[in-house]
Design an enzyme around this catalytic site. Structure first.
Site, PDB file in Angstrom:
ATOM      1  N   ASP A  32      35.657  39.715  41.990  1.00 42.24           N
ATOM      2  CA  ASP A  32      35.621  40.857  42.906  1.00 42.24           C
ATOM      3  C   ASP A  32      36.498  42.026  42.440  1.00 42.24           C
ATOM      4  OD1 ASP A  32      33.864  39.662  44.693  1.00 42.24           O
ATOM      5  OD2 ASP A  32      35.483  38.701  45.826  1.00 42.24           O
ATOM      6  N   ARG A  43      33.561  39.651  55.039  1.00 38.92           N
ATOM      7  CA  ARG A  43      34.526  39.230  54.020  1.00 38.92           C
ATOM      8  C   ARG A  43      35.825  39.984  54.198  1.00 38.92           C
ATOM      9  NH1 ARG A  43      33.413  40.470  47.767  1.00 38.92           N
ATOM     10  NH2 ARG A  43      35.154  41.929  47.979  1.00 38.92           N
ATOM     11  N   HIS A  59      30.449  37.562  38.805  1.00 39.52           N
ATOM     12  CA  HIS A  59      31.498  38.593  38.789  1.00 39.52           C
ATOM     13  C   HIS A  59      32.774  38.050  39.392  1.00 39.52           C
ATOM     14  CE1 HIS A  59      29.999  38.718  42.906  1.00 39.52           C
ATOM     15  NE2 HIS A  59      31.097  39.364  43.265  1.00 39.52           N
ATOM     16  N   HIS A  65      32.120  34.267  40.743  1.00 44.22           N
ATOM     17  CA  HIS A  65      31.152  33.695  41.668  1.00 44.22           C
ATOM     18  C   HIS A  65      29.856  34.484  41.607  1.00 44.22           C
ATOM     19  CE1 HIS A  65      33.445  36.741  43.881  1.00 44.22           C
ATOM     20  NE2 HIS A  65      32.367  36.927  44.606  1.00 44.22           N
TER      21      HIS A  65
HETATM   22  C1  SIN Z   1      30.472  38.359  47.256  1.00 43.21           C
HETATM   23  O1  SIN Z   1      31.487  38.533  47.916  1.00 43.21           O
HETATM   24  O2  SIN Z   1      30.401  38.618  46.070  1.00 43.21           O
HETATM   25  C2  SIN Z   1      29.261  37.796  47.978  1.00 43.21           C
HETATM   26  C3  SIN Z   1      29.287  36.318  47.933  1.00 43.21           C
HETATM   27  C4  SIN Z   1      28.241  35.701  48.820  1.00 43.21           C
HETATM   28  O3  SIN Z   1      27.615  36.408  49.614  1.00 43.21           O
HETATM   29  O4  SIN Z   1      28.064  34.496  48.739  1.00 43.21           O
END
Ligand code: SIN
Length: 293
Positions: A122, A284, A120, A269
């Site tokens: 974000d 995050r 995806h 990612h």
């Molecule tokens: C995400 O922000 O999509 C999670 C990425 C991760 O935990 O590596």
């Protein structure tokens, strides 16, 4: 230009590395296409303007940049994000108490799921999706929990000219409802009455680099507008499978107190949840972006 080609698979072309040298940071590329580890920066200390400029450039050139052995407080994490723009508040995910811009990323033996397990970009359902995210992982499992990143420039470049022409001018719906409703119930987060939904170009032009990037993802994109639904489903299935080629990817093996900062406008990612029953935990910070053009 050099070119890598496999007989039946996507073709990749990448410019020979012609970037200017960096003066205040080290930039150690993971692959020619995507990813670089930044050396010689301590994010717990104030950064010079030159260093911030070089980090901007390293991000633009490498799509995702990594920092290891960083010991920063939540306030320093937030302040680092603010160097790159206003902070984004996630429409659904849990956050640290009193800090809505500090999203929790956590999975342990009691988790039913982990964040970002599918490919995806974000919050692409936002009208103005984030420009980037800065993930700080403080606790790692003994093995696993890697994050995979893929360049959507490389994915776009490797499409056939016929496909590029076909996609030109098409737009697609990105729907938060199909992702977020009920998703965080196990973390005690009540659903909102509605979640964001937006229409974006299938191919967007990056506002900084001017390069074209494929901008549909399995997570949020529901359908391409102006096409019969079965045709849209088939085209999206092809584009997802194409975009997920390992040729466009790097894979980051986390160590405790490492940081990944990705440009959300030209990448996708996917987090690996292969470490149950161990714990992986961090926060995050996400930076606001602009409307895709
Ligand atoms: C995400 O922000 O999509 C999670 C990425 C991760 O935990 O590596």
């Amino acid at each position: 230009m050099s070119s890598l080609s496999s007989k039946d698979g996507p073709r990749i072309r990448h410019a020979a590395d012609a970037s200017q040298p960096y003066e205040t940071i080290g930039v150690d590329k993971l692959t020619p296409i995507i990813g670089a580890e930044i050396k010689g920066v301590d994010l717990a200390r104030p950064l010079s303007n030159r260093t911030v400029d070089e980090l901007h450039r390293a991000l633009a050139e490498n799509i995702v940049i990594f920092f290891r052995d960083q010991h920063i407080t939540p306030q320093q994490h937030l302040a680092f994000g603010r160097l790159f723009g206003e902070l984004h508040i996630h429409p659904a995910a849990p956050h640290e108490p009193g800090e809505p811009a500090l999203m929790k990323i956590h999975a342990d033996k009691d988790s039913l799921r982990a964040n970002g397990e599918g490919w995806h970009s974000d919050v692409s359902c936002d009208l103005e999706p984030p420009m980037g995210s800065i993930l700080y992982i403080k606790q790692c499992p003994p093995h696993g929990g890697d994050t995979l990143f893929a360049s959507m420039y490389a994915a776009y470049d490797a499409l056939s000219d016929r496909m590029k022409t076909y996609l030109q001018g098409l737009t697609a719906v990105h729907d938060g409802e199909m992702v977020y409703r009920g998703l965080y119930a196990d973390a005690g987060v009540a659903d909102k009455p509605s979640y964001p939904r937006a229409v974006h170009p299938v191919v967007r032009t990056h506002p900084v680099t001017g390069k074209k990037a494929l901008y549909v993802n399995r997570g949020f994109t529901s359908h391409i507008l102006g096409l019969p639904r079965d045709e849209s489903d088939a085209i999206l299935a092809y584009l997802y499978q194409h975009a997920e080629s390992p040729l466009f990817q790097c894979r980051f093996r986390w160590t405790e107190n490492a940081i990944a900062f990705w440009d959300n406008r030209c990448s996708q990612h996917r987090a690996m949840w292969d470490y149950w029953p161990h714990t992986r935990s961090g926060t995050r910070v996400t930076i606001k972006g602009e409307r895709p053009a």
